[in-house]
Write an enzyme that holds these catalytic residues in place. Structure first.
Site, PDB file in Angstrom:
ATOM      1  N   LYS A 114      -5.062  -6.992 -11.718  1.00  0.00           N
ATOM      2  CA  LYS A 114      -4.872  -5.789 -12.279  1.00  0.00           C
ATOM      3  C   LYS A 114      -3.960  -5.762 -13.357  1.00  0.00           C
ATOM      4  O   LYS A 114      -4.329  -5.141 -14.457  1.00  0.00           O
ATOM      5  CB  LYS A 114      -3.754  -5.204 -11.262  1.00  0.00           C
ATOM      6  CG  LYS A 114      -4.550  -4.623 -10.036  1.00  0.00           C
ATOM      7  CD  LYS A 114      -4.915  -5.397  -8.871  1.00  0.00           C
ATOM      8  CE  LYS A 114      -5.869  -4.487  -7.757  1.00  0.00           C
ATOM      9  NZ  LYS A 114      -5.747  -5.198  -6.298  1.00  0.00           N
TER      10      LYS A 114
ATOM     11  N   ASP B  61       4.256  -9.036  -2.500  1.00  0.00           N
ATOM     12  CA  ASP B  61       3.071  -8.941  -3.194  1.00  0.00           C
ATOM     13  C   ASP B  61       3.349  -7.732  -4.424  1.00  0.00           C
ATOM     14  O   ASP B  61       3.464  -6.775  -4.242  1.00  0.00           O
ATOM     15  CB  ASP B  61       2.155  -8.357  -2.046  1.00  0.00           C
ATOM     16  CG  ASP B  61       0.725  -7.967  -2.824  1.00  0.00           C
ATOM     17  OD1 ASP B  61       0.489  -8.573  -4.042  1.00  0.00           O
ATOM     18  OD2 ASP B  61      -0.114  -7.354  -1.842  1.00  0.00           O
TER      19      ASP B  61
ATOM     20  N   TRP C 257      -2.310  -2.282   1.610  1.00  0.00           N
ATOM     21  CA  TRP C 257      -2.406  -3.667   1.477  1.00  0.00           C
ATOM     22  C   TRP C 257      -1.116  -4.251   2.108  1.00  0.00           C
ATOM     23  O   TRP C 257      -1.163  -5.509   2.592  1.00  0.00           O
ATOM     24  CB  TRP C 257      -2.244  -4.117  -0.161  1.00  0.00           C
ATOM     25  CG  TRP C 257      -3.273  -3.679  -1.030  1.00  0.00           C
ATOM     26  CD1 TRP C 257      -3.538  -2.884  -1.902  1.00  0.00           C
ATOM     27  CD2 TRP C 257      -4.469  -4.305  -0.624  1.00  0.00           C
ATOM     28  NE1 TRP C 257      -4.643  -2.570  -2.360  1.00  0.00           N
ATOM     29  CE2 TRP C 257      -5.577  -3.505  -1.745  1.00  0.00           C
ATOM     30  CE3 TRP C 257      -5.273  -5.470   0.290  1.00  0.00           C
ATOM     31  CZ2 TRP C 257      -6.778  -3.817  -1.846  1.00  0.00           C
ATOM     32  CZ3 TRP C 257      -6.643  -5.387   0.166  1.00  0.00           C
ATOM     33  CH2 TRP C 257      -7.487  -4.990  -0.990  1.00  0.00           C
TER      34      TRP C 257
HETATM   35  C1  LIG Z   1      -5.855  -5.480  -4.955  1.00  0.00           C
HETATM   36  C2  LIG Z   1      -4.596  -5.898  -4.350  1.00  0.00           C
HETATM   37  C3  LIG Z   1      -4.721  -6.602  -3.194  1.00  0.00           C
HETATM   38  C4  LIG Z   1      -6.013  -7.353  -2.680  1.00  0.00           C
HETATM   39  O1  LIG Z   1      -6.323  -8.294  -3.819  1.00  0.00           O
HETATM   40  P1  LIG Z   1      -7.459  -9.420  -3.819  1.00  0.00           P
HETATM   41  O2  LIG Z   1      -7.543 -10.158  -4.967  1.00  0.00           O
HETATM   42  O3  LIG Z   1      -8.862  -8.537  -3.424  1.00  0.00           O
HETATM   43  O4  LIG Z   1      -7.203 -10.153  -2.451  1.00  0.00           O
HETATM   44  C5  LIG Z   1      -3.530  -7.005  -2.401  1.00  0.00           C
HETATM   45  N1  LIG Z   1      -2.512  -6.477  -2.682  1.00  0.00           N
HETATM   46  C6  LIG Z   1      -2.427  -5.458  -3.661  1.00  0.00           C
HETATM   47  C7  LIG Z   1      -1.004  -4.951  -4.007  1.00  0.00           C
HETATM   48  C8  LIG Z   1      -3.522  -5.081  -4.483  1.00  0.00           C
HETATM   49  O5  LIG Z   1      -3.358  -4.165  -5.516  1.00  0.00           O
END
Ligand SMILES: *Cc1c(COP(=O)(O)O)cnc(C)c1O
Length: 363
Positions: free
Chosen positions: A198, A174, A104
Site C-alpha cells: 500500500k 497492523d 483486517w
Molecule cells: C491489505 C491489508 C492486509 C493484508 O495484506 P496481505 O499482504 O494481503 O496479507 C492486512 N491488513 C491491512 C490493514 C491491509 O490493508
C-alpha cells in the site's frame, strides 16, 4: 509523452511514486554499473547487503526506531503476521486484547483465537465499522498477553487519530495501509507490521518492527520459519529474503525522505484527503461518506451515491477518464479512493473536478 494520464486509486497493490518506478526501470538490467541486475545477484553479496542496510536505516530514521527494536523484512504478507503474532507472543492463560475495527482486524482476531482467548476492547461491528471514537477510555487489562489494533481500516475507510495508552501491555499495530503516512510515536508500540504493497512498495515483502525482548515468549516448538527470533538472529536472511521488495522499499523510503519525511507526508495526505472530503460534504448529500467524520481515513476515502446504478455509472465514467481502482471493496460497495503517499495532489484535484462535473450532469 503520448500516454494518457492515469490516476491510480487502487487499494493495494497500489500507486508507487513515478520517480521510483523510473529509477527502478533505469537500473533494472544494470544495477549501479555492475553489468547485471540486482535481481540476479546473491542476497549474501556485498551489493545486496548494502541495499538491505540502507533500507533498514531509512526505516529507522523515518519512524524513529531505536536499537531496542529489530527491523525485519519477511514474506507471507500481513496475513501471516495475523498468525505469527499470537503464535509467538500469546502468554499461557492470558487473554489477547483486540480492537475490532474492520475487516483486517477481524482476520487477525480469527487467527488469534486459534492460539488462546481473545477479548475485544472495542467492537465496531454494531455500527458497521463506521466508528472508532475516543479510544482513551478503552480498558486494557494489564494481566493480558498484549493489545492489538489495526491503525487504518483499508476497506471501511476509518483510521485512528490517536492511539490508546496500554500501560505496560505491549501494543501491536497492523499499519499496512497507513505506515509512513504521518509521524508516529514509536515508543507507544512494541511492534508494528505492514505489508508493503500500500504505502511502501510492491507486494511480497512485509515490514516487521518489534521489540527484541518479545522473542523470549516464543514457545520452543514453534517452527523455525515462524519464529521471530530466527529472522532477528539472521538479519532477515535465514532463507532467501524478498530482494526485489526490499530494494523497492529502499527506493520508496528514499523518496519519502526527499519529500520531507513523515511530516511532509502528513501535510500532503491531510491536504489530499481534506480536498475529497470537502467535496463530499459540500455535495448536499449527493455523495455520502460512510464513516464518522472524526474517524475518516486519510488513506482510503469511502463514499456512496444515491443508488447502485448511479455508482456504476460513476465508476464507469471515472475509469474512461483515467481514474482507475475506485470501486469499493465487495464487503461495503460504493466508491473507495485510495490516496496513499504516492498519489500526487494533482490526482486528487482531478478526481474532485470529475466529481463536481458528474454531480452537475447527473444531479
Ligand atoms: C491489505 C491489508 C492486509 C493484508 O495484506 P496481505 O499482504 O494481503 O496479507 C492486512 N491488513 C491491512 C490493514 C491491509 O490493508
Amino acid at each position: 509523452m503520448s500516454e494518457k494520464t492515469i490516476y491510480n486509486f487502487n487499494a493495494g497493490p497500489a500507486v508507487l511514486p513515478r520517480e521510483v518506478m523510473l529509477k527502478a526501470q533505469a537500473e533494472f538490467a544494470n544495477f549501479h554499473g555492475i553489468g547485471y541486475g540486482l535481481m540476479e545477484e546473491s542476497h549474501r553479496s556485498p551489493v545486496f547487503e548494502e541495499v538491505l542496510a540502507k533500507t533498514e536505516k531509512n526505516v529507522r530514521d523515518l519512524l524513529g526506531v531505536d536499537d531496542s527494536y529489530s527491523v525485519l523484512f519477511l514474506q507471507g504478507g500481513a496475513s501471516l503476521q495475523f498468525a505469527m503474532i499470537p503464535m509467538n507472543l500469546a502468554l499461557p492463560g492470558k487473554p489477547m486484547l483486540y480492537a475490532n475495527t474492520g475487516y483486517w482486524a477481524g482476520r487477525a482476531i480469527a487467527e488469534a483465537k486459534l492460539f488462546g482467548d481473545v477479548k475485544l476492547v472495542y467492537d465496531g461491528k454494531p455500527t458497521n465499522y463506521s466508528h472508532i471514537g475516543d479510544c482513551s477510555d478503552w480498558q486494557f487489562d494489564q494481566d493480558a498477553s498484549y493489545a492489538y489494533l489495526c491503525s487504518n481500516n483499508t476497506i471501511y475507510g476509518s483510521q485512528y487519530r490517536s492511539f490508546p495508552d496500554t500501560g505496560k501491555l505491549p501494543l501491536i499495530a497492523d499499519m499496512s495501509s497507513d505506515i509512513m503516512s504521518r509521524p508516529v510515536n514509536m515508543s507507544k508500540f512494541s511492534m508494528i507490521v505492514a505489508g508493503a504493497q500500500k504505502n511502501l512498495g510492491p507486494s511480497g515483502v512485509t515490514l516487521v518492527i518489534m521489540k527484541k525482548d518479545l522473542v523470549a515468549r516464543t514457545p520452543e516448538k514453534t517452527p523455525t520459519m515462524l519464529k521471530y527470533s530466527t529472522h532477528i538472529d539472521n538479519n532477515s536472511m535465514y532463507n532467501t529474503p524478498p530482494t526485489f521488495g526490499i530494494y523497492m522499499l529502499g527506493l520508496v523510503t528514499d523518496w519519502i525522505k526527499d519529500q520531507g519525511g513523515l511530516e511532509g507526508m502528513k501535510s500532503l495526505n491531510t491536504h489530499k484527503s481534506q480536498t475529497v472530503y470537502e467535496c463530499i460534504d459540500h455535495s448536499g448529500g449527493y455523495y455520502r461518506g460512510t464513516v464518522d467524520a472524526a474517524d475518516r481515513s486519510q488513506m482510503n476515502i469511502t463514499f456512496r451515491l444515491g443508488t447502485e446504478e448511479l455508482e456504476n455509472k460513476f465508476l464507469k465514467e471515472a475509469k474512461a477518464r483515467g481514474f482507475i481502482g475506485l470501486k469499493g471493496h465487495r464487503a461495503v460497495g460504493g466508491v473507495r479512493a485510495s490516496v496513499y503517499n504516492a498519489m500526487p495532489y494533482a490526482g486528487v484535484s482531478a478526481l474532485v473536478d470529475f466529481m463536481h462535473e458528474f454531480q452537475s450532469k447527473n444531479g
